[in-house]
Design a protein around this motif. Structure first.
Motif, PDB file in Angstrom:
ATOM      1  N   PRO A  40       0.783  -1.187  -0.261  1.00 47.33           N
ATOM      2  CA  PRO A  40      -0.136  -0.108   0.104  1.00 47.33           C
ATOM      3  C   PRO A  40       0.890   1.214   0.043  1.00 47.33           C
ATOM      4  N   ILE A  41       0.258   2.363  -0.596  1.00 50.59           N
ATOM      5  CA  ILE A  41       1.088   3.692  -0.458  1.00 50.59           C
ATOM      6  C   ILE A  41       0.953   4.210   0.948  1.00 50.59           C
ATOM      7  N   GLY A  42       1.913   4.511   1.346  1.00 52.51           N
ATOM      8  CA  GLY A  42       2.073   5.059   2.723  1.00 52.51           C
ATOM      9  C   GLY A  42       3.351   4.403   3.317  1.00 52.51           C
ATOM     10  N   GLY A  43       3.781   5.046   4.358  1.00 48.68           N
ATOM     11  CA  GLY A  43       5.075   4.584   5.225  1.00 48.68           C
ATOM     12  C   GLY A  43       6.422   5.678   4.552  1.00 48.68           C
ATOM     13  N   LEU A  44       7.214   5.545   5.509  1.00 43.88           N
ATOM     14  CA  LEU A  44       8.346   5.987   5.242  1.00 43.88           C
ATOM     15  C   LEU A  44       9.235   5.536   3.915  1.00 43.88           C
ATOM     16  N   GLY A  45       9.379   4.175   4.086  1.00 44.71           N
ATOM     17  CA  GLY A  45      10.056   3.662   2.667  1.00 44.71           C
ATOM     18  C   GLY A  45       9.453   4.246   1.431  1.00 44.71           C
ATOM     19  N   LYS A  46       7.991   4.145   1.182  1.00 42.72           N
ATOM     20  CA  LYS A  46       7.187   4.554   0.051  1.00 42.72           C
ATOM     21  C   LYS A  46       7.726   6.233  -0.290  1.00 42.72           C
ATOM     22  N   SER A  47       7.561   6.985   0.793  1.00 40.54           N
ATOM     23  CA  SER A  47       7.714   8.253   0.720  1.00 40.54           C
ATOM     24  C   SER A  47       9.164   8.608   0.560  1.00 40.54           C
ATOM     25  N   ILE A  48      10.062   7.975   0.892  1.00 41.12           N
ATOM     26  CA  ILE A  48      11.494   8.369   0.284  1.00 41.12           C
ATOM     27  C   ILE A  48      11.953   7.954  -1.016  1.00 41.12           C
ATOM     28  N   THR A  49      11.192   6.878  -1.567  1.00 44.12           N
ATOM     29  CA  THR A  49      11.373   6.638  -2.844  1.00 44.12           C
ATOM     30  C   THR A  49      10.528   7.427  -3.978  1.00 44.12           C
ATOM     31  N   SER A  50       9.574   7.883  -3.384  1.00 39.23           N
ATOM     32  CA  SER A  50       8.541   8.505  -4.274  1.00 39.23           C
ATOM     33  C   SER A  50       9.420  10.236  -4.103  1.00 39.23           C
ATOM     34  N   ALA A  51       9.950  10.696  -3.152  1.00 42.28           N
ATOM     35  CA  ALA A  51      10.455  11.922  -3.085  1.00 42.28           C
ATOM     36  C   ALA A  51      11.924  12.039  -3.913  1.00 42.28           C
ATOM     37  N   ALA A  52      12.413  10.849  -3.857  1.00 39.97           N
ATOM     38  CA  ALA A  52      13.625  10.814  -4.646  1.00 39.97           C
ATOM     39  C   ALA A  52      13.452  10.646  -6.412  1.00 39.97           C
ATOM     40  N   ALA A  53      12.459   9.781  -6.562  1.00 38.01           N
ATOM     41  CA  ALA A  53      11.795   9.739  -8.083  1.00 38.01           C
ATOM     42  C   ALA A  53      11.476  11.332  -8.567  1.00 38.01           C
TER      43      ALA A  53
END
Length: 259
Positions: free
Chosen positions: A204-217
């Motif tokens: 699911p979308i959410g969590g620090l890991g997903k947020s890190i990858t989204s911001a880096a992308a």
């Protein structure tokens, strides 16, 4: 007096070292003109963190919930397995290869398998990844602690006519508590790290890991590092809470063993 004298060494020294490291980091970025995609400056990370604190908090709650569930599951299973292995040594011999195999399974390979098994729309995979990472240190340390009781102490309890449960309660369990909390201290950080890594590989979308990858992308590297800072703070919270529980249960032993 001795405890007061060690206060600068145990608290102030790490703080000063951290401040010095951050200052050198900021100086290096400015002087060497390091690009943000290589390494953002601490000032830009702090600015992004303060402006995005609500989103960092929301992502931390997701990762923290998965890490907590994984920590509880892994710890409970690890403690029960250690007790069984102590009571029935044959189970320890039979399970030793499985424990050894579980300790070297790479999370990066396990997370996608769990997403396939339980569905990419559920948090179950992340929680199980964290639970597996927690199980190993809790099981091994608890098992070691349960075996610390010396035969002479057991013989003394038998001489006094103590039952098996009385011997366990008075000798075996108290001796195992410090080892249990050593395992929990290690596992508390591993739970956060494992839940964080599990978020990189789907779910699911959410969590620090997903947020890190989204911001880096999206090339927002300062925001990505702001989420990394959130992950660091989350790991510290887990560790400090575990250490606090250890001090509450056995304050003298905890103060002696704490780093």
């Amino acid at each position: 007096m001795k405890q007061t004298a060690s206060l600068p060494r145990t608290i102030l020294a790490p703080i000063l070292l951290g401040v010095l490291a951050v200052a050198l980091w900021q100086l290096a970025v400015v002087v060497l003109e390091i690009k943000p995609f290589v390494l953002p400056s601490p000032v830009s990370i702090a600015t992004e963190f303060s402006s995005s604190v609500s989103s960092v908090w929301a992502a931390s709650l997701v990762t923290g919930a998965n890490a907590l569930i994984g920590l509880l599951i892994g710890a409970i299973v690890g403690i029960i397995a250690a007790i069984i292995a102590t009571v029935l040594p044959i189970t320890d011999e039979l399970s030793a290869p499985l424990v050894a195999a579980a300790s070297v399974i790479p999370i990066v390979a396990l997370a996608p398998v769990f997403y396939t098994m339980f569905g990419a729309d559920k948090e179950t995979a992340r929680q199980l990844v964290a639970a597996l990472a927690v199980f190993i240190p809790v099981y091994l340390n608890t098992l070691r602690g349960l075996r610390q009781a010396r035969p002479v102490h057991r013989d003394l309890m038998r001489a006094y006519g103590a039952s098996a449960w009385q011997t366990t309660r008075a000798v075996t369990l108290p001796g195992a508590v410090p080892f249990l909390f050593i395992g929990l201290r290690i596992a508390s950080s591993l739970a956060v790290i494992s839940a964080l890594i599990g978020e990189y590989f789907g779910g699911p979308i959410g969590g620090l890991g997903k947020s890190i990858t989204s911001a880096a992308a999206s090339s927002n590297y300062s925001l990505a590092y702001a989420y990394v800072l959130g992950a660091i703070l989350l790991g510290l919270v887990f560790y400090v809470v575990t250490l606090g529980l250890e001090r509450l249960v056995s304050p003298h032993r905890a103060s002696a063993s704490a780093p």
